[in-house]
Design a protein around this motif. Structure first.
Motif, mmCIF file in Angstrom:
data_model
loop_
_atom_site.group_PDB
_atom_site.id
_atom_site.type_symbol
_atom_site.label_atom_id
_atom_site.label_comp_id
_atom_site.label_asym_id
_atom_site.label_seq_id
_atom_site.Cartn_x
_atom_site.Cartn_y
_atom_site.Cartn_z
ATOM 1 N N ARG A 161 0.822 -1.224 0.000
ATOM 2 C CA ARG A 161 0.000 0.000 0.000
ATOM 3 C C ARG A 161 0.850 1.265 0.000
ATOM 4 O O ARG A 161 0.370 2.339 0.347
ATOM 5 C CB ARG A 161 -0.923 0.002 1.222
ATOM 6 C CG ARG A 161 -1.995 -1.076 1.163
ATOM 7 C CD ARG A 161 -2.837 -1.065 2.417
ATOM 8 N NE ARG A 161 -3.948 -1.987 2.326
ATOM 9 C CZ ARG A 161 -4.372 -2.738 3.334
ATOM 10 N NH1 ARG A 161 -3.780 -2.668 4.503
ATOM 11 N NH2 ARG A 161 -5.393 -3.558 3.172
ATOM 12 N N TYR A 162 2.090 1.116 -0.374
ATOM 13 C CA TYR A 162 2.979 2.282 -0.404
ATOM 14 C C TYR A 162 2.513 3.243 -1.491
ATOM 15 O O TYR A 162 2.298 2.844 -2.645
ATOM 16 C CB TYR A 162 4.416 1.851 -0.685
ATOM 17 C CG TYR A 162 5.372 3.013 -0.656
ATOM 18 C CD1 TYR A 162 5.876 3.478 0.557
ATOM 19 C CD2 TYR A 162 5.748 3.661 -1.819
ATOM 20 C CE1 TYR A 162 6.741 4.564 0.586
ATOM 21 C CE2 TYR A 162 6.610 4.747 -1.793
ATOM 22 C CZ TYR A 162 7.098 5.191 -0.583
ATOM 23 O OH TYR A 162 7.940 6.271 -0.545
ATOM 24 N N ARG A 166 1.955 10.367 -0.934
ATOM 25 C CA ARG A 166 1.695 10.695 0.464
ATOM 26 C C ARG A 166 2.975 10.955 1.240
ATOM 27 O O ARG A 166 2.950 11.150 2.456
ATOM 28 C CB ARG A 166 0.928 9.548 1.144
ATOM 29 C CG ARG A 166 -0.423 9.260 0.548
ATOM 30 C CD ARG A 166 -1.398 10.405 0.804
ATOM 31 N NE ARG A 166 -2.697 10.104 0.220
ATOM 32 C CZ ARG A 166 -3.687 9.476 0.873
ATOM 33 N NH1 ARG A 166 -3.543 9.135 2.125
ATOM 34 N NH2 ARG A 166 -4.818 9.206 0.248
ATOM 35 N N VAL A 167 4.076 10.921 0.525
ATOM 36 C CA VAL A 167 5.370 11.123 1.185
ATOM 37 C C VAL A 167 5.916 12.478 0.760
ATOM 38 O O VAL A 167 5.943 12.796 -0.446
ATOM 39 C CB VAL A 167 6.367 10.006 0.790
ATOM 40 C CG1 VAL A 167 7.701 10.197 1.516
ATOM 41 C CG2 VAL A 167 5.785 8.630 1.108
ATOM 42 N N HIS A 168 6.291 13.292 1.723
ATOM 43 C CA HIS A 168 6.740 14.656 1.441
ATOM 44 C C HIS A 168 8.113 14.853 2.075
ATOM 45 O O HIS A 168 8.276 14.602 3.264
ATOM 46 C CB HIS A 168 5.720 15.670 1.994
ATOM 47 C CG HIS A 168 4.321 15.362 1.573
ATOM 48 N ND1 HIS A 168 3.740 15.869 0.442
ATOM 49 C CD2 HIS A 168 3.379 14.553 2.137
ATOM 50 C CE1 HIS A 168 2.506 15.403 0.307
ATOM 51 N NE2 HIS A 168 2.274 14.594 1.339
ATOM 52 N N GLN A 169 9.062 15.253 1.278
ATOM 53 C CA GLN A 169 10.430 15.375 1.772
ATOM 54 C C GLN A 169 10.710 16.826 2.167
ATOM 55 O O GLN A 169 10.475 17.732 1.388
ATOM 56 C CB GLN A 169 11.431 14.965 0.682
ATOM 57 C CG GLN A 169 11.168 13.616 0.047
ATOM 58 C CD GLN A 169 11.602 12.440 0.912
ATOM 59 O OE1 GLN A 169 12.203 12.619 1.969
ATOM 60 N NE2 GLN A 169 11.291 11.240 0.468
ATOM 61 N N ASP A 170 11.196 17.027 3.358
ATOM 62 C CA ASP A 170 11.619 18.364 3.827
ATOM 63 C C ASP A 170 10.525 19.418 3.605
ATOM 64 O O ASP A 170 10.731 20.425 2.963
ATOM 65 C CB ASP A 170 12.902 18.804 3.086
ATOM 66 C CG ASP A 170 14.068 17.899 3.471
ATOM 67 O OD1 ASP A 170 14.075 17.374 4.604
ATOM 68 O OD2 ASP A 170 14.967 17.727 2.629
ATOM 69 N N GLY A 171 9.325 19.194 4.133
ATOM 70 C CA GLY A 171 8.212 20.138 3.975
ATOM 71 C C GLY A 171 7.245 19.635 2.917
ATOM 72 O O GLY A 171 7.503 18.628 2.251
#
Ligand code: FMN
Length: 172
Positions: A161-162, A166-171
């Motif tokens: 389910r990756y 939905r993944v945010h790097q450094d902000g």
């Protein structure tokens, strides 16, 4: 190695809602409870209690107050995770503490080859009140989640389910 072949109990965990007639050994219930109590909690306050339910009348009673708990017909045992805010040092964290304990139980169930599922109770008022009455819980104790345990009678595959979005790097 593909995810489906993974033996990682976190990635392999699925909700199992069908169980064989085989009983669950007390030693396995004990390991599930040890996993629950090994969970992290705010200030290490561990504001929880666990009710082990094996009585058929009680398990049937739970099905009357919880509309999505029909698997309790088959499960020989279920563990009720409860929170006790009076044990908290850092107010308001008990819900997160109990969630961590519940997830640990599900992971240990995978390790033991058992099937389990998280049945949500808190914050649905009718379920909280219904279980409070059925089990005679004191006022300071709130039922949080119920985890039926049994030997699996269905096989569930791991699902990847990756989601990159939905993944945010450094902000953001
Ligand atoms: C807070 C919470 C409440 C849930 N309540 C129920 C429930 O009442 N009945 C049920 O059958 N499953 C319940 N589930 C299980 C979810 O339906 C399940 O985790 C989700 O569909 C993902 O499937 P999986 O667990 O197989 O990965 C609950 C899960 C969580 C985390």
């Amino acid at each position: 190695m593909s995810l489906a072949m993974s033996k990682d109990p976190v990635l392999e965990r699925r909700s199992v809602r069908r169980y064989t007639a085989e009983d669950v050994d007390e030693r396995d219930v004990r390991k599930v409870l040890e996993a629950a109590m090994a969970a992290p909690s705010a200030g290490n306050e561990r504001p929880w209690h666990f009710l082990v339910l094996r009585d058929r009348g009680l398990l049937d009673g739970v099905m009357k107050v919880h509309p999505y708990a029909q698997m309790l017909k088959q499960s020989p045992v279920a563990v009720l995770v409860c929170g006790d805010p009076t044990l908290e040092k850092y107010k308001g964290f008990w819900v997160q503490d109990c969630a961590a304990a519940t997830e640990n139980m599900l992971i240990m169930a995978v390790q033991l080859g058992l099937g389990a599922v998280w049945l949500g109770i808190y914050p649905i008022e009718e379920r909280v009140d219904g279980l409070r009455q059925l089990l005679g819980l004191p006022e300071n104790v709130t039922p949080f989640a119920l985890v039926p345990l049994g030997h699996p009678a269905e096989e569930k595959r791991a699902i990847d389910r990756y989601v990159e979005d939905r993944v945010h790097q450094d902000g953001w």
